[in-house]
Design a protein around this motif. Structure first.
Motif, PDB file in Angstrom:
ATOM      1  N   GLN A 198       0.827  -1.206   0.000  1.00 26.01           N
ATOM      2  CA  GLN A 198       0.000   0.000   0.000  1.00 26.01           C
ATOM      3  C   GLN A 198       0.869   1.268   0.000  1.00 26.01           C
ATOM      4  O   GLN A 198       0.551   2.245  -0.684  1.00 26.01           O
ATOM      5  CB  GLN A 198      -0.929  -0.007   1.204  1.00 26.01           C
ATOM      6  CG  GLN A 198      -1.947  -1.130   1.142  1.00 26.01           C
ATOM      7  CD  GLN A 198      -2.869  -1.115   2.352  1.00 26.01           C
ATOM      8  OE1 GLN A 198      -3.730  -0.261   2.490  1.00 26.01           O
ATOM      9  NE2 GLN A 198      -2.666  -2.055   3.241  1.00 26.01           N
ATOM     10  N   ILE A 210       2.068   2.000  -3.531  1.00 31.63           N
ATOM     11  CA  ILE A 210       1.088   2.611  -4.427  1.00 31.63           C
ATOM     12  C   ILE A 210       0.935   4.097  -4.109  1.00 31.63           C
ATOM     13  O   ILE A 210       0.924   4.949  -5.001  1.00 31.63           O
ATOM     14  CB  ILE A 210      -0.271   1.892  -4.312  1.00 31.63           C
ATOM     15  CG1 ILE A 210      -0.136   0.441  -4.776  1.00 31.63           C
ATOM     16  CG2 ILE A 210      -1.314   2.625  -5.158  1.00 31.63           C
ATOM     17  CD1 ILE A 210      -1.452  -0.332  -4.700  1.00 31.63           C
ATOM     18  N   HIS A 259      -8.871   2.061 -13.062  1.00 34.14           N
ATOM     19  CA  HIS A 259      -8.599   0.717 -12.553  1.00 34.14           C
ATOM     20  C   HIS A 259      -9.154  -0.366 -13.462  1.00 34.14           C
ATOM     21  O   HIS A 259     -10.277  -0.258 -13.955  1.00 34.14           O
ATOM     22  CB  HIS A 259      -9.183   0.573 -11.153  1.00 34.14           C
ATOM     23  CG  HIS A 259      -8.618   1.576 -10.192  1.00 34.14           C
ATOM     24  ND1 HIS A 259      -9.165   2.825 -10.016  1.00 34.14           N
ATOM     25  CD2 HIS A 259      -7.521   1.546  -9.392  1.00 34.14           C
ATOM     26  CE1 HIS A 259      -8.448   3.512  -9.138  1.00 34.14           C
ATOM     27  NE2 HIS A 259      -7.440   2.771  -8.746  1.00 34.14           N
ATOM     28  N   VAL A 300      -6.403   0.939  -2.942  1.00 34.45           N
ATOM     29  CA  VAL A 300      -5.146   0.685  -2.233  1.00 34.45           C
ATOM     30  C   VAL A 300      -5.352  -0.369  -1.148  1.00 34.45           C
ATOM     31  O   VAL A 300      -4.545  -1.307  -1.007  1.00 34.45           O
ATOM     32  CB  VAL A 300      -4.582   1.997  -1.638  1.00 34.45           C
ATOM     33  CG1 VAL A 300      -3.363   1.725  -0.780  1.00 34.45           C
ATOM     34  CG2 VAL A 300      -4.226   2.969  -2.759  1.00 34.45           C
ATOM     35  N   GLU A 331      -3.504   2.820 -10.235  1.00 33.73           N
ATOM     36  CA  GLU A 331      -3.845   3.796  -9.199  1.00 33.73           C
ATOM     37  C   GLU A 331      -3.263   5.160  -9.543  1.00 33.73           C
ATOM     38  O   GLU A 331      -3.874   6.202  -9.295  1.00 33.73           O
ATOM     39  CB  GLU A 331      -3.338   3.330  -7.835  1.00 33.73           C
ATOM     40  CG  GLU A 331      -3.570   4.311  -6.706  1.00 33.73           C
ATOM     41  CD  GLU A 331      -5.033   4.500  -6.311  1.00 33.73           C
ATOM     42  OE1 GLU A 331      -5.888   3.716  -6.754  1.00 33.73           O
ATOM     43  OE2 GLU A 331      -5.308   5.444  -5.547  1.00 33.73           O
ATOM     44  N   LYS A 332      -2.069   5.150 -10.152  1.00 32.77           N
ATOM     45  CA  LYS A 332      -1.453   6.425 -10.521  1.00 32.77           C
ATOM     46  C   LYS A 332      -2.283   7.158 -11.579  1.00 32.77           C
ATOM     47  O   LYS A 332      -2.347   8.385 -11.589  1.00 32.77           O
ATOM     48  CB  LYS A 332      -0.033   6.185 -11.036  1.00 32.77           C
ATOM     49  CG  LYS A 332       0.809   7.441 -11.054  1.00 32.77           C
ATOM     50  CD  LYS A 332       2.257   7.122 -11.341  1.00 32.77           C
ATOM     51  CE  LYS A 332       3.110   8.376 -11.261  1.00 32.77           C
ATOM     52  NZ  LYS A 332       4.520   8.066 -11.564  1.00 32.77           N
ATOM     53  N   LYS A 375       2.050   7.212  -6.596  1.00 32.04           N
ATOM     54  CA  LYS A 375       1.005   8.149  -7.024  1.00 32.04           C
ATOM     55  C   LYS A 375       1.429   9.595  -6.747  1.00 32.04           C
ATOM     56  O   LYS A 375       1.083  10.502  -7.500  1.00 32.04           O
ATOM     57  CB  LYS A 375      -0.306   7.839  -6.301  1.00 32.04           C
ATOM     58  CG  LYS A 375      -1.499   8.493  -6.955  1.00 32.04           C
ATOM     59  CD  LYS A 375      -2.797   7.942  -6.395  1.00 32.04           C
ATOM     60  CE  LYS A 375      -3.995   8.528  -7.112  1.00 32.04           C
ATOM     61  NZ  LYS A 375      -5.254   8.008  -6.524  1.00 32.04           N
ATOM     62  N   ILE A 430      -0.061  -0.493  -9.294  1.00 36.91           N
ATOM     63  CA  ILE A 430       0.554   0.822  -9.094  1.00 36.91           C
ATOM     64  C   ILE A 430       0.266   1.745 -10.276  1.00 36.91           C
ATOM     65  O   ILE A 430      -0.116   2.905 -10.108  1.00 36.91           O
ATOM     66  CB  ILE A 430       2.077   0.690  -8.888  1.00 36.91           C
ATOM     67  CG1 ILE A 430       2.366  -0.107  -7.613  1.00 36.91           C
ATOM     68  CG2 ILE A 430       2.719   2.070  -8.797  1.00 36.91           C
ATOM     69  CD1 ILE A 430       3.848  -0.294  -7.352  1.00 36.91           C
TER      70      ILE A 430
END
Lengths: 94, 94, 94, 94
Positions: A46, A49, D57, B38, D52-53, A53, D49
């Motif tokens: 987590q 990520i 999704h 997340v 999320e960036k 970001k 990753i």
């Protein structure tokens, strides 16, 4: 907003709002402990990520159920508001 | 202990001990929901470690904050005690 | 097979079969570099699974695209065959 | 740039530039296969990753060494440029 190195006063004010973080070797520092390796790894995933970001990455150290995180901002040669933001986001994962 | 397909009675008894699991299409089935992607990913990472350690892998479906898990044992053509064990371990992660 | 501390000769022989590993501070040590953080994290996730499956966990350090791994066996107070096995499995991930 | 549903012609043009992607049930779809579960999970962690960036999704399905990804954009009721971008980024992980 351009990124600047926080002053000692600003850092002290930020740490006062963060649980368990201190400044060690010029970095925002916190140790986390979990029930086992699996839980520690779930946390690290987590953190990964959240960090990517923000495009701001921690120094991450893990052995078994313990995770140590150090935060600093290379571009300003010290601790910036990005480190404080990342510390807040990391704490919100728990 | 050799691996066998559990009977309907055995499966019913196992499910009675598990919260939120049912049998759908001949598989142990549960849906999980998390606060965000997340958190869902942190859970999936832990499931992955637990599953690989058992050498018994789930069917895993994720979209955003939701994770669906289906468990069956290919070698016995149905649900075995491995699926029940994995379900218990998955629940213990939360 | 009981676990013992490897002798210096045994460690030297093991390292001769491993690419990029050395002994630093009494631990099997290697630095890895990836194209970016995402690739480094993909590697760490795989190391985590392999380690937990062996019930033998590395010291793992990550910052951005770099991962440093140190291996030692607490129970024998030095490097054991488990460290050599884990080093081999880690290398096979790449 | 506002997000719109791509036309069939635009989707066909995008797919022509992507290896292994097709449109199934109105979603960009691709199946991936890895040497084992550990490799599949390393891939999924990286996809997580990247997704999320982008705040975009995938639908992700995994069983053992296989990963299936479906991409669509809920807000436009179909496939948007975000799905094409995510498909490109996913392919670049391999």
């Amino acid at each position: 907003m351009s990124l600047t190195k926080l002053t000692e006063v600003e850092i002290a004010a930020a740490i006062a709002q963060l649980a368990g973080w201190s400044v060690i070797n010029g970095k925002l520092h916190k140790k986390f402990q979990f029930k086992d390796f699996v839980a520690a790894f779930g946390f690290m995933g987590q953190v990964a990520i959240v960090a990517e970001k923000m495009d701001h990455h921690p120094e991450l150290f893990n052995v078994y159920n313990r995770v140590t995180i150090d935060l600093t901002t290379h571009d300003v040669g010290g601790i910036s508001r990005l480190d404080v933001e990342l510390a807040q986001k990391i704490d919100s994962l728990i």
